[in-house]
Design a protein around this motif. Structure first.
Motif, short mmCIF file in Angstrom:
data_model
loop_
_atom_site.label_atom_id
_atom_site.label_comp_id
_atom_site.label_asym_id
_atom_site.label_seq_id
_atom_site.Cartn_x
_atom_site.Cartn_y
_atom_site.Cartn_z
N THR A 185 0.84 -1.21 0.00
CA THR A 185 0.00 0.00 0.00
C THR A 185 0.87 1.25 0.00
O THR A 185 0.55 2.23 0.67
CB THR A 185 -0.93 0.04 1.24
N GLU A 186 1.97 1.23 -0.74
CA GLU A 186 2.89 2.37 -0.68
C GLU A 186 2.47 3.51 -1.61
O GLU A 186 3.24 3.97 -2.45
CB GLU A 186 4.30 1.90 -1.01
N VAL A 187 1.22 3.93 -1.49
CA VAL A 187 0.70 5.05 -2.29
C VAL A 187 -0.15 5.94 -1.37
O VAL A 187 -0.55 5.53 -0.28
CB VAL A 187 -0.16 4.57 -3.49
N ASP A 188 -0.40 7.16 -1.84
CA ASP A 188 -1.22 8.10 -1.06
C ASP A 188 -2.67 8.12 -1.52
O ASP A 188 -3.59 8.34 -0.74
CB ASP A 188 -0.64 9.52 -1.17
N VAL A 189 -2.87 7.92 -2.84
CA VAL A 189 -4.23 7.97 -3.41
C VAL A 189 -4.35 6.91 -4.49
O VAL A 189 -3.40 6.68 -5.26
CB VAL A 189 -4.50 9.37 -4.05
N ILE A 190 -5.51 6.26 -4.54
CA ILE A 190 -5.79 5.30 -5.62
C ILE A 190 -6.98 5.82 -6.42
O ILE A 190 -8.02 6.16 -5.86
CB ILE A 190 -6.10 3.89 -5.07
N ILE A 191 -6.78 5.90 -7.73
CA ILE A 191 -7.85 6.35 -8.63
C ILE A 191 -8.21 5.18 -9.54
O ILE A 191 -7.32 4.47 -10.03
CB ILE A 191 -7.37 7.57 -9.46
N THR A 192 -9.51 4.98 -9.76
CA THR A 192 -9.93 3.89 -10.65
C THR A 192 -11.15 4.32 -11.44
O THR A 192 -11.57 5.48 -11.38
CB THR A 192 -10.18 2.59 -9.85
N MET A 193 -11.70 3.41 -12.22
CA MET A 193 -12.83 3.72 -13.08
C MET A 193 -14.00 2.78 -12.75
O MET A 193 -13.78 1.67 -12.25
CB MET A 193 -12.41 3.60 -14.55
N PRO A 194 -15.24 3.23 -13.00
CA PRO A 194 -16.41 2.43 -12.59
C PRO A 194 -16.37 0.99 -13.14
O PRO A 194 -16.77 0.06 -12.44
CB PRO A 194 -17.60 3.20 -13.18
N THR A 195 -15.87 0.81 -14.35
CA THR A 195 -15.92 -0.51 -14.99
C THR A 195 -15.03 -1.55 -14.30
O THR A 195 -15.22 -2.75 -14.50
CB THR A 195 -15.51 -0.42 -16.48
N VAL A 196 -14.06 -1.11 -13.49
CA VAL A 196 -13.22 -2.11 -12.80
C VAL A 196 -13.45 -2.12 -11.29
O VAL A 196 -12.74 -2.80 -10.55
CB VAL A 196 -11.69 -1.92 -13.12
N MET A 197 -14.49 -1.39 -10.83
CA MET A 197 -14.75 -1.33 -9.38
C MET A 197 -15.07 -2.70 -8.78
O MET A 197 -14.80 -2.93 -7.60
CB MET A 197 -15.88 -0.34 -9.07
#
Length: 232
Positions: free
Chosen positions: A109-121
């Motif tokens: 989890t070595e990140v500050d923010v995770i961005i994704t898209m509805p189709t892969v939720m």
């Protein structure tokens, strides 16, 4: 109370912990009473008069700090291959899907923010056990589940943060670094507080801002005058 450290004594020569300061004064003091050797974060702790157990009193929102956060926000984008170039061009640090889902399932989890898209939720949703406790779960309300991947990455890199009240009624947010000029700390703090003020739930009774404190990592908390943020 135990013996005061040298730094605590120095801090007490500069400010009085029992006194309440304006945001402008507190922004100057926080720089003077930070004695750590690294560039500490400046944090706001806001205790609200809400009951977070009631759905209509859950205060959460998004704010873009005018002066950014003073750190390189590490962004992971979980997306389909057709969106990878857009994510990379916007400055995402990590881009991919299945290989990163595997890494996160393994505890990475070595990140500050995770961005994704509805189709892969549906795939990302399985990671709730790992991401939930670390407040890393993407959420449409905070703009981190979107088809506009590039725009979302750019905004996060520029200082957009997601905040919410915890179960004890406190919002804790980092709003910059001690190396910032006092005016910039003050501008970021005011933007955060006025944003929270606008989110006051209609059902919350009594005092909305119970207490506001500004501090640096390892530094003492400075109480801020609540009347400088008018809560209607």
């Amino acid at each position: 109370m135990g013996k005061l450290t040298k730094n605590q004594k120095k801090a007490l020569e500069i400010y009085d912990p029992a006194k309440i300061y304006s945001i402008e004064e507190a922004s100057k003091i926080v720089k003077k009473i930070t004695f750590s050797k690294f560039d500490s974060s400046v944090d706001l702790d806001i205790r609200l008069g809400v009951d977070p157990k009631k759905a209509d009193q859950m205060v959460r929102g998004v704010v873009t700090l005018p002066n950014g956060m003073g750190k390189n926000v590490k962004v992971l984008v979980l997306c389909t291959p057709d969106k990878e170039e857009e994510a990379k061009a916007a400055g995402a640090d990590y881009v991919g899907l299945d290989e990163y889902i595997k890494k996160i399932e393994g505890g990475w989890t070595e990140v500050d923010v995770i961005i994704t898209m509805p189709t892969v939720m549906a795939k990302v949703g399985r990671l709730g056990r790992v991401l939930g406790p670390r407040s890393l779960m993407p959420n449409p309300k905070s703009g981190t589940v979107t088809m506009e991947i590039g725009k979302a990455v750019t905004e996060v890199k520029a200082g957009k943060i997601d905040f919410k009240v915890d179960k004890t009624g406190i919002i804790h947010a980092s709003i910059g670094k001690v190396s910032f000029e006092a005016e910039k700390i003050c501008e970021n703090a005011l933007k955060m507080l006025t944003t929270i003020n606008k989110l006051k739930p209609a059902s919350a009774k009594g005092t909305y801002f119970r207490s506001i404190s500004l501090s640096s990592t390892m530094g003492s908390g400075i109480s801020i005058d609540k009347s400088s943020i008018v809560s209607t």
